[in-house]
Design a protein around this motif. Sequence first.
Motif, PDB file in Angstrom:
ATOM      1  N   THR A  38       0.631  -1.278  -0.200  1.00  0.00           N
ATOM      2  CA  THR A  38       0.011   0.366  -0.156  1.00  0.00           C
ATOM      3  C   THR A  38       0.833   1.645  -0.098  1.00  0.00           C
ATOM      4  O   THR A  38       0.644   2.322  -0.814  1.00  0.00           O
ATOM      5  CB  THR A  38      -1.178  -0.250   1.520  1.00  0.00           C
ATOM      6  OG1 THR A  38      -0.119  -0.014   2.082  1.00  0.00           O
ATOM      7  CG2 THR A  38      -1.918  -1.264   1.091  1.00  0.00           C
ATOM      8  N   THR A  75       3.240   2.087  -1.809  1.00  0.00           N
ATOM      9  CA  THR A  75       3.465   2.542  -3.575  1.00  0.00           C
ATOM     10  C   THR A  75       2.367   3.621  -4.021  1.00  0.00           C
ATOM     11  O   THR A  75       2.617   4.052  -4.641  1.00  0.00           O
ATOM     12  CB  THR A  75       3.107   1.167  -4.253  1.00  0.00           C
ATOM     13  OG1 THR A  75       3.586   1.935  -5.866  1.00  0.00           O
ATOM     14  CG2 THR A  75       1.830   0.933  -4.580  1.00  0.00           C
ATOM     15  N   PHE A  76       1.111   3.534  -3.117  1.00  0.00           N
ATOM     16  CA  PHE A  76       0.300   4.848  -3.174  1.00  0.00           C
ATOM     17  C   PHE A  76       1.387   6.222  -3.165  1.00  0.00           C
ATOM     18  O   PHE A  76       1.017   7.106  -3.469  1.00  0.00           O
ATOM     19  CB  PHE A  76      -1.113   4.578  -2.790  1.00  0.00           C
ATOM     20  CG  PHE A  76      -1.866   3.793  -3.113  1.00  0.00           C
ATOM     21  CD1 PHE A  76      -2.465   4.098  -4.561  1.00  0.00           C
ATOM     22  CD2 PHE A  76      -1.780   2.478  -3.132  1.00  0.00           C
ATOM     23  CE1 PHE A  76      -3.713   3.428  -4.962  1.00  0.00           C
ATOM     24  CE2 PHE A  76      -3.379   1.674  -3.443  1.00  0.00           C
ATOM     25  CZ  PHE A  76      -3.607   1.649  -4.249  1.00  0.00           C
ATOM     26  N   SER A  89       5.230   0.985  -9.956  1.00  0.00           N
ATOM     27  CA  SER A  89       4.419   0.264  -8.621  1.00  0.00           C
ATOM     28  C   SER A  89       5.000  -1.116  -8.025  1.00  0.00           C
ATOM     29  O   SER A  89       5.277  -1.908  -9.032  1.00  0.00           O
ATOM     30  CB  SER A  89       2.960   0.552  -9.448  1.00  0.00           C
ATOM     31  OG  SER A  89       2.585   1.333  -9.959  1.00  0.00           O
ATOM     32  N   LYS A 122       4.332  -4.017  -6.597  1.00  0.00           N
ATOM     33  CA  LYS A 122       2.496  -4.728  -6.389  1.00  0.00           C
ATOM     34  C   LYS A 122       2.562  -5.523  -5.630  1.00  0.00           C
ATOM     35  O   LYS A 122       1.470  -6.039  -4.862  1.00  0.00           O
ATOM     36  CB  LYS A 122       2.875  -6.081  -8.594  1.00  0.00           C
ATOM     37  CG  LYS A 122       1.718  -6.345  -7.979  1.00  0.00           C
ATOM     38  CD  LYS A 122       1.584  -7.469  -9.708  1.00  0.00           C
ATOM     39  CE  LYS A 122       0.802  -8.295  -9.513  1.00  0.00           C
ATOM     40  NZ  LYS A 122      -0.252  -8.977 -11.061  1.00  0.00           N
ATOM     41  N   TYR A 182       4.585  -3.260 -11.377  1.00  0.00           N
ATOM     42  CA  TYR A 182       3.266  -3.670 -12.820  1.00  0.00           C
ATOM     43  C   TYR A 182       4.264  -3.280 -13.883  1.00  0.00           C
ATOM     44  O   TYR A 182       4.388  -3.116 -14.534  1.00  0.00           O
ATOM     45  CB  TYR A 182       2.525  -2.381 -12.066  1.00  0.00           C
ATOM     46  CG  TYR A 182       1.393  -2.743 -11.379  1.00  0.00           C
ATOM     47  CD1 TYR A 182       0.437  -4.121 -11.982  1.00  0.00           C
ATOM     48  CD2 TYR A 182       1.683  -2.727 -10.171  1.00  0.00           C
ATOM     49  CE1 TYR A 182      -0.483  -4.215 -11.060  1.00  0.00           C
ATOM     50  CE2 TYR A 182       0.390  -3.428  -8.749  1.00  0.00           C
ATOM     51  CZ  TYR A 182      -0.450  -4.132  -9.545  1.00  0.00           C
ATOM     52  OH  TYR A 182      -1.451  -4.957  -9.109  1.00  0.00           O
ATOM     53  N   CYS A 226      -4.534   5.376 -14.659  1.00  0.00           N
ATOM     54  CA  CYS A 226      -3.510   4.133 -14.017  1.00  0.00           C
ATOM     55  C   CYS A 226      -4.341   3.890 -12.975  1.00  0.00           C
ATOM     56  O   CYS A 226      -5.141   5.094 -12.281  1.00  0.00           O
ATOM     57  CB  CYS A 226      -2.272   4.427 -12.975  1.00  0.00           C
ATOM     58  SG  CYS A 226      -2.071   2.983 -11.837  1.00  0.00           S
ATOM     59  N   PHE A 279      -4.320   2.118 -10.205  1.00  0.00           N
ATOM     60  CA  PHE A 279      -3.764   3.030  -8.845  1.00  0.00           C
ATOM     61  C   PHE A 279      -4.327   5.077  -8.085  1.00  0.00           C
ATOM     62  O   PHE A 279      -4.475   5.088  -7.350  1.00  0.00           O
ATOM     63  CB  PHE A 279      -2.653   2.950  -8.812  1.00  0.00           C
ATOM     64  CG  PHE A 279      -2.333   1.895  -8.491  1.00  0.00           C
ATOM     65  CD1 PHE A 279      -3.048   0.460  -8.156  1.00  0.00           C
ATOM     66  CD2 PHE A 279      -1.022   1.324  -7.839  1.00  0.00           C
ATOM     67  CE1 PHE A 279      -2.824  -0.555  -8.288  1.00  0.00           C
ATOM     68  CE2 PHE A 279      -0.330   0.077  -7.432  1.00  0.00           C
ATOM     69  CZ  PHE A 279      -1.782  -1.288  -7.209  1.00  0.00           C
ATOM     70  N   ARG A 280      -3.847   5.825  -9.494  1.00  0.00           N
ATOM     71  CA  ARG A 280      -4.911   7.386  -9.867  1.00  0.00           C
ATOM     72  C   ARG A 280      -5.776   7.200  -8.999  1.00  0.00           C
ATOM     73  O   ARG A 280      -6.277   7.835  -8.558  1.00  0.00           O
ATOM     74  CB  ARG A 280      -4.077   7.708 -10.521  1.00  0.00           C
ATOM     75  CG  ARG A 280      -2.710   8.399 -11.293  1.00  0.00           C
ATOM     76  CD  ARG A 280      -2.227   9.080 -12.684  1.00  0.00           C
ATOM     77  NE  ARG A 280      -3.459  10.081 -12.886  1.00  0.00           N
ATOM     78  CZ  ARG A 280      -2.851  10.969 -12.687  1.00  0.00           C
ATOM     79  NH1 ARG A 280      -2.064  11.576 -12.445  1.00  0.00           N
ATOM     80  NH2 ARG A 280      -3.702  12.231 -13.322  1.00  0.00           N
ATOM     81  N   ASN A 318       3.558   3.169 -14.963  1.00  0.00           N
ATOM     82  CA  ASN A 318       3.236   3.423 -13.416  1.00  0.00           C
ATOM     83  C   ASN A 318       2.119   4.312 -13.273  1.00  0.00           C
ATOM     84  O   ASN A 318       3.145   5.255 -13.199  1.00  0.00           O
ATOM     85  CB  ASN A 318       3.270   2.551 -12.903  1.00  0.00           C
ATOM     86  CG  ASN A 318       3.667   0.990 -13.164  1.00  0.00           C
ATOM     87  OD1 ASN A 318       4.560   0.623 -12.726  1.00  0.00           O
ATOM     88  ND2 ASN A 318       3.390   0.486 -14.366  1.00  0.00           N
ATOM     89  N   GLN A 319       1.117   4.374 -12.644  1.00  0.00           N
ATOM     90  CA  GLN A 319       0.833   5.667 -11.599  1.00  0.00           C
ATOM     91  C   GLN A 319       1.023   6.623 -11.955  1.00  0.00           C
ATOM     92  O   GLN A 319       1.018   8.017 -12.062  1.00  0.00           O
ATOM     93  CB  GLN A 319       1.357   5.250 -10.173  1.00  0.00           C
ATOM     94  CG  GLN A 319       1.086   4.372  -9.125  1.00  0.00           C
ATOM     95  CD  GLN A 319       1.593   4.189  -7.815  1.00  0.00           C
ATOM     96  OE1 GLN A 319       2.102   3.230  -7.705  1.00  0.00           O
ATOM     97  NE2 GLN A 319       2.031   5.386  -7.169  1.00  0.00           N
TER      98      GLN A 319
END
Length: 353
Positions: free
Chosen positions: A227, A229-230, A246, A248, A259, A302, A304-305, A344-345
């Motif tokens: 988490t 990674t956010f 990111s 995973k 990712y 993404c 995640f975004r 990523n993201q």
Amino acid sequence: MKQFTGISRSGDVKEAVLGLERPQLLILCGSDKEAFRNQVEEIEALFPGVPSIGCVGQSYAKTDVVENGFTVTAFYDGISARANVLEEAGTMPVKYIKRLEKDMNAVNGTAENMVCMDFCAGNDECVLATINSVLERKKIPLTGGTAWEGTVCCNGKVYENACAYALVKNEHGKIKVYKENLYTPTDTKYLVTKAVPEKYIIKELNGQPFADVYTRDLGIQEEDIETQTFVNPLGRIIGDEVFIVSLKELQSDKSVMCYRKVNPKDKLYIMQIGDLKSIYKSTIEHIRNDFKKISGVYSINCAFRYILFQQHNCVEQYFTEMNQLGTHSGLIGLGEHYMKQHTNQTMSCVVFE
């Protein structure tokens, strides 16, 4: 050029295309893999011969997010387009490179008025290298993303282990692509000393197990890595651009699966999150200043975004402000493509004058 967007939360194709006439390119996105094949075939029957690409995934159209359903984006009134597919993406996409060469010659655009848009079902780095070996001859820009469920479509057919692409020329104006990160590099930098690139795994940073280094420097526990990674993903600097990596899944040997691919000897930075609203407002202003008039915007955000925007209660505001640029739609991707890089993201988009 004009851009149409249509949605059906029930997955009804006829509802999604209501009011659409004479499209010159179709971009499709369906959330249900089992229904997607029928939806693609129905679109082809309604608009036979119109170039089309798409994928399984969540999407958005104007200010509406479609987590379950079907969306159609169409471009018309002033574009030329060709759509095709690179098969065997996981092993040998270069086998199909003649298709891309033929399509690029047929559309015959320039770096100022043409773009390549793609949806990839995996092995993104290899596919992008293949595509850009052709695009770089004319410096054609690229934007795209990673499909959900490993499933893409092109010209009425569904493919797995493939990359669907569209070459699009704006006959009456320019085209530009953009990338937006919500993160900036910190001073904490690592050398990847052991990795398994084909499995997207980082084993060691600076000669030590990944988990030991990452948790120590951020003051967190191992169970927090996935988490974190956010807030603190990794970033690789290429030229003056930063591309996000990111995290995973933590592995039992203290390595981490990512990712996107990371190679031994890559230099990575710990990234830090910025002010979301300030950053995306700055991007919107930058785009607005580059164009006298904007006809449409297609973006890949993404997943995640999207989760991050949900956590910060700014999903509706973000899509409302993006749509004020011009008609806006796009994919919630599992990875994003910008020029030659898989990232990523991130948000990657193409803007049409």
